[in-house]
Design a protein around this motif. Structure first.
Motif, short mmCIF file in Angstrom:
data_model
loop_
_atom_site.label_atom_id
_atom_site.label_comp_id
_atom_site.label_asym_id
_atom_site.label_seq_id
_atom_site.Cartn_x
_atom_site.Cartn_y
_atom_site.Cartn_z
N TYR A 26 1.14 -1.68 0.11
CA TYR A 26 0.03 0.25 -0.27
C TYR A 26 0.80 1.29 0.18
O TYR A 26 1.66 1.16 0.85
N HIS A 27 0.52 2.33 -0.48
CA HIS A 27 1.20 3.54 -1.23
C HIS A 27 0.51 4.53 -0.63
O HIS A 27 -0.59 4.63 -1.29
N LEU A 28 0.89 5.28 0.72
CA LEU A 28 0.53 6.19 1.31
C LEU A 28 0.65 7.40 0.94
O LEU A 28 1.46 7.47 1.30
N LEU A 29 0.29 8.48 1.17
CA LEU A 29 0.11 10.17 1.11
C LEU A 29 -0.95 11.08 1.64
O LEU A 29 -1.82 11.27 1.83
N SER A 30 -0.05 12.14 2.39
CA SER A 30 -0.80 13.49 2.99
C SER A 30 0.09 14.05 2.28
O SER A 30 0.73 14.43 1.53
N VAL A 31 -1.21 14.75 1.30
CA VAL A 31 -0.52 15.93 0.72
C VAL A 31 -0.73 17.33 1.92
O VAL A 31 0.47 18.19 1.01
#
Length: 139
Positions: free
Chosen positions: A78-83
Motif C-alpha cells: 500500500y502506497h500512502l500520501l499525506s498531501v
C-alpha cells in the motif's frame, strides 16, 4: 521523509502489529504489518492529525516465489500520501500462498476497491469483506 510515521506507528502499536519498519536508501519509509491488523493501521495513519495520510495512491502485489528468503509468497503493498504534510509511507502485508487473503481497506479508502479487484484478478489474493470482488480482466 522523516521517520515520523514509522515512529508513531511503533509507539502507538507497541511493535505488536508492526513486524518491521525501515527507511531504505532510496524510496519511501516502509512498515511490514501483520495481515490481521491492516485496517487498524490504515485507519490510524489516515485519522492521526500529525500524519494525515488521507490518500491511498496505489495498492499492488509482489509475487515472491523466486526470492531466496523463506517468507510468505505474496506481499500486498500500500502506497500512502499525506498531501498536507507532503510525505509518503509504504505498508507491506505478507500473505501465505496456502491461504492468500487479507482484509479489504475499502472502508478506509474507497479507491482501494479497484486496486484490490486488480490484485484479486491478477494474483489470486482475496480481500475479505470487499464489497464487490469480481474480476476486471479475466473471465
Amino acid at each position: 521523509m522523516s521517520q515520523q510515521a514509522l515512529l508513531r506507528l511503533q509507539d502507538h502499536f507497541n511493535n505488536e502489529i508492526i513486524l518491521d519498519a525501515f527507511t531504505p536508501r532510496q524510496g519511501d519509509d516502509t512498515a511490514i504489518v501483520k495481515p490481521e491488523s491492516i485496517i487498524e493501521v490504515c485507519k490510524f495513519l489516515k485519522m492521526d492529525e500529525e500524519l494525515d495520510f488521507k490518500m491511498l495512491v496505489s495498492v499492488t502485489c509482489v509475487d515472491r516465489l523466486l526470492l531466496p528468503e523463506p517468507t510468505p509468497r505474496f506481499e500486498v503493498v500500500y502506497h500512502l500520501l499525506s498531501v498536507t504534510k507532503n510525505k509518503r509511507v509504504r505498508l507491506k502485508v505478507r500473505v501465505d500462498e496456502a491461504k492468500p487473503e487479507v482484509d479489504t481497506v475499502t472502508s478506509v479508502w474507497r479507491t482501494a476497491n479497484w486496486w484490490e479487484r486488480h490484485i484479486w484478478d491478477m494474483y489470486g489474493v482475496k480481500f475479505k469483506g470487499h464489497p464487490d470482488l469480481k474480476r476486471l480482466y479475466l473471465y
